[in-house]
Design an enzyme around this catalytic site. Structure first.
Site, PDB file in Angstrom:
ATOM      1  N   GLU A 145      92.814  36.415  51.463  1.00 60.74           N
ATOM      2  CA  GLU A 145      93.021  37.540  50.693  1.00 60.74           C
ATOM      3  C   GLU A 145      94.561  38.009  50.766  1.00 60.74           C
ATOM      4  OE1 GLU A 145      90.185  40.569  50.984  1.00 60.74           O
ATOM      5  OE2 GLU A 145      90.055  40.016  53.223  1.00 60.74           O
ATOM      6  N   CYS A 161      85.158  34.338  46.350  1.00 60.19           N
ATOM      7  CA  CYS A 161      84.412  35.391  46.055  1.00 60.19           C
ATOM      8  C   CYS A 161      84.909  36.544  45.474  1.00 60.19           C
ATOM      9  CB  CYS A 161      83.660  35.708  47.363  1.00 60.19           C
ATOM     10  SG  CYS A 161      84.978  36.304  48.742  1.00 60.19           S
ATOM     11  N   HIS A 177      52.391  41.483  40.577  1.00 62.28           N
ATOM     12  CA  HIS A 177      52.346  40.148  40.320  1.00 62.28           C
ATOM     13  C   HIS A 177      52.756  39.746  38.804  1.00 62.28           C
ATOM     14  CE1 HIS A 177      49.882  39.340  43.929  1.00 62.28           C
ATOM     15  NE2 HIS A 177      51.047  38.552  44.036  1.00 62.28           N
ATOM     16  N   ASP A 186      91.788  41.058  45.963  1.00 61.37           N
ATOM     17  CA  ASP A 186      92.812  41.592  47.004  1.00 61.37           C
ATOM     18  C   ASP A 186      94.192  40.613  46.991  1.00 61.37           C
ATOM     19  OD1 ASP A 186      92.144  43.914  47.930  1.00 61.37           O
ATOM     20  OD2 ASP A 186      91.001  43.182  49.451  1.00 61.37           O
TER      21      ASP A 186
END
Ligand SMILES: C=C(OP(=O)(O)O)C(=O)O
Length: 589
Positions: A451, A522, A195, A475
């Site tokens: 890509e 991404c 915690h 890519d």
């Protein structure tokens, strides 16, 4: 110890801070007086003392709870409810009272009972073991009350730039800390899920726990760097390391989704390459996972993961982000990612060969089917069980922010419309099989990576059939520029800021315009805050990146005006050379 010296532990809050070491030794001395002869102890008085100590501890716990709630929110503050419950736990209270009745002074009875409970928790695994810290916290509150010991060092007023070093910190200690003053925490004991660690993360204080190695030798006053991402504590780090670490970490974590200055919502999500990266992504304020590289489940082993293993890994990610979208990319092997047990074909140029969706639709249709079964079952865990949209694979998606949770699945290395159609057919047939078997499932949002130049040229046709597209600039730069991303010799060519690559990105968002599909990015470009305005200008709805850059990108999104961003994108699209692009963006060559 003279530095620079690097000590390793477990990264707990994935941020970096530098400051001056200050040891915290856990406050007042709680050594008990010698145990008296039982015949000299008055149980009635001891029972009263115990009752008074419980009430004092209860008041202090409630105060700590209120303070924690104001600082870190109700969820984290709820640990103090558990602390209060220990005060009323009959298994503890009855035993303490029995010991008192037998002539044990209240403080000894409390210590003995709590030591026994702490010992039991310590003997358990993982998270249960970490609950021992909670018991220590409550025990110390009771003992402080019984011994009339001063309250521990006031941790809420530590001087700015303190790096707090401790054997261990309790949740109460941690909730006291002022994140504006504490540059970092390093503890010898403790785990990522204690915690205290959870509260430190909520406060965004850089933290490394479990630094068993020589932390004790670090003297007060030493300069210390805490790198909660790498799990390192660097003693006397030196100017270079300090500057490098702070550069990547000077933006505060923004837990909520962000919009541009003029109100355009941009999702800022994380790329993950292993299950272990999911919790740190959430700590950095990710709005979900924009790229879950499912191949990590297939690498470094001798046979592929079964349906259950894949299902569990995806459900774990969904559970870590209950309100957000998780985009899982189906198996993307081939090219640079070789998997010995799959017997991938030997090819003269693997990057231009059997990769990604090509393998899934042909040579490894069996693996694809298993993966789709796992994913469709996991999608039933998404919000409303339909992944937030596109439940019948109809290409429709709802980009209303309140409806963005759940699972999304994307296909890698797409270069033909026929591949998307075949993949959608497979999804449909797996859904039909699961329905026939009576297995709980749902069809997630479905999308494709862009890509290849082909996918960018065909973006309109792909977007019409899918719920989303996600541009993989790593890519895409390689294929547009015919430059191997792994080769130093052509590194200059492999540049997402080349005008040809930028035009391919723009062509993708333009192609999706007028359809219901959202478009994300991404590749690494998405995580560069210096390129955030340009990405917004291209009309991207989502940016997904390594977790570490999420705060900086979110900060930048909030400053951007989308009309100005579009003008910037248009200016860049008029450029013919990479040098001109850099010039327009104000970047060094
Ligand atoms: C994100 C991408 O995928 P990979 O995992 O191949 O880097 C990309 O190509 O931009």
């Amino acid at each position: 110890m003279t530095g620079p010296t690097t000590l390793t532990g477990i990264g707990s809050t994935p941020r970096t801070g530098v400051g001056t070491a200050r040891w915290y030794r856990g406050g007042a001395d709680l050594t008990l007086p010698d145990r008296p002869d039982p015949s000299t102890v008055d149980p009635a008085i001891e029972r009263e003392r115990f009752e008074a100590a419980r009430e004092e501890a209860r008041e202090a716990i409630r105060l700590a709870r209120d303070r924690a709630e104001a600082r870190v929110g109700g969820e984290e503050a709820a640990v103090f409810d558990a602390h209060e419950a220990f005060l009323d736990d009959p298994g503890i209270v009855d035993d303490v009272e029995d010991a008192i009745a037998d002539g044990t002074p209240a403080e000894h009875a409390v210590r003995d009972r709590f030591e026994a409970a702490i010992g039991q928790f310590e003997g358990m695994d993982g998270r249960m073991a970490e609950r021992a810290d909670d018991l220590r916290d409550v025990r110390d509150r009771l003992l402080r009350a019984l011994l009339d010991a001063p309250t521990p060092t006031d941790l809420s007023t530590l001087p700015a730039g303190t790096v707090l070093l401790a054997e261990r910190l309790t949740p109460s200690d941690t909730a006291e800390l002022d994140p504006a003053a504490v540059a970092g925490i390093a503890t010898v004991a403790g785990g990522r899920t204690s915690h205290a660690a959870i509260i430190a993360r909520s406060l965004s204080i850089p933290a490394v726990v479990g630094v068993v190695d020589a932390l004790a030798e670090v003297a007060d006053g030493t300069e210390v760097l805490v790198d909660g991402e790498a799990g390192e504590v660097v003693v006397e780090p030196g100017e270079k390391r300090r500057a490098a670490a702070l550069r990547k970490d000077d933006a505060p974590v923004v837990p909520e989704p962000v919009s541009t200055a003029d109100g355009r919502a941009i999702e800022v999500a994380a790329n993950v390459g292993s299950g272990a990266e999911v919790p740190p992504a959430s700590d950095r304020g990710a709005d979900g996972i924009g790229l879950f590289r499912s191949e990590f489940l297939f690498l470094d082993r001798e046979s592929p993961p079964d349906e259950e293993e894949q299902y569990e890994a995806v459900v774990a990610a969904l559970e870590a982000f209950p309100d957000d979208r998780i985009v899982v990319r189906t198996l993307d092997v081939g090219g640079d990612k070789q998997v010995p047990y799959l017997d991938l074909p030997e090819e003269p140029n693997p990057f231009l060969g059997r990769r990604g969706i090509r393998l899934s639709l042909e040579e490894h249709a069996d693996l694809f089917e298993t993966q789709l079964r796992a994913l469709l079952r996991a999608a039933a865990h998404g919000r409303d069980g339909n992944g937030g949209g596109g439940s019948e694979g109809d290409g429709a998606s709802d980009d209303d922010r309140d409806d963005r949770g759940g699972l999304a699945v994307m296909f890698p290395m797409v270069s033909r419309v026929e591949e998307v159609e075949a993949a959608l057919d497979r999804v449909e047939s797996v859904a039909a099989d699961l329905a026939a078997e009576g297995v709980d499932h749902a069809v997630p949002e479905l999308g494709a990576m862009v890509e290849t130049p082909a996918a960018s040229y065909l973006a309109d046709a792909l977007a019409a059939r899918l719920d989303f597209l996600s541009v993989g600039t790593n890519d895409l730069a390689g294929y547009v520029m015919a430059a191997d991303r792994e080769s130093d010799a052509v590194a200059d060519y492999h540049d997402p800021l080349h005008p040809a690559v930028l035009r391919a990105i723009d062509r993708t968002t333009a192609g999706a315009e007028g359809t219901d599909a959202w478009v994300g990015m991404c590749g690494e470009m998405a995580g560069d805050p210096e390129l955030t305005e340009l990405s917004v200008g291209f009309g991207l709805d989502e940016l997904s990146m390594s977790a570490v850059t999420i705060p900086a990108v979110k900060e930048r999104v909030r400053e951007v005006d989308s009309a100005e961003a579009r003008e910037l994108a248009e200016a860049v699209l008029r450029c013919e050379t990479r040098a001109e692009v850099r010039d327009v963006l104000g970047l060094d060559e």
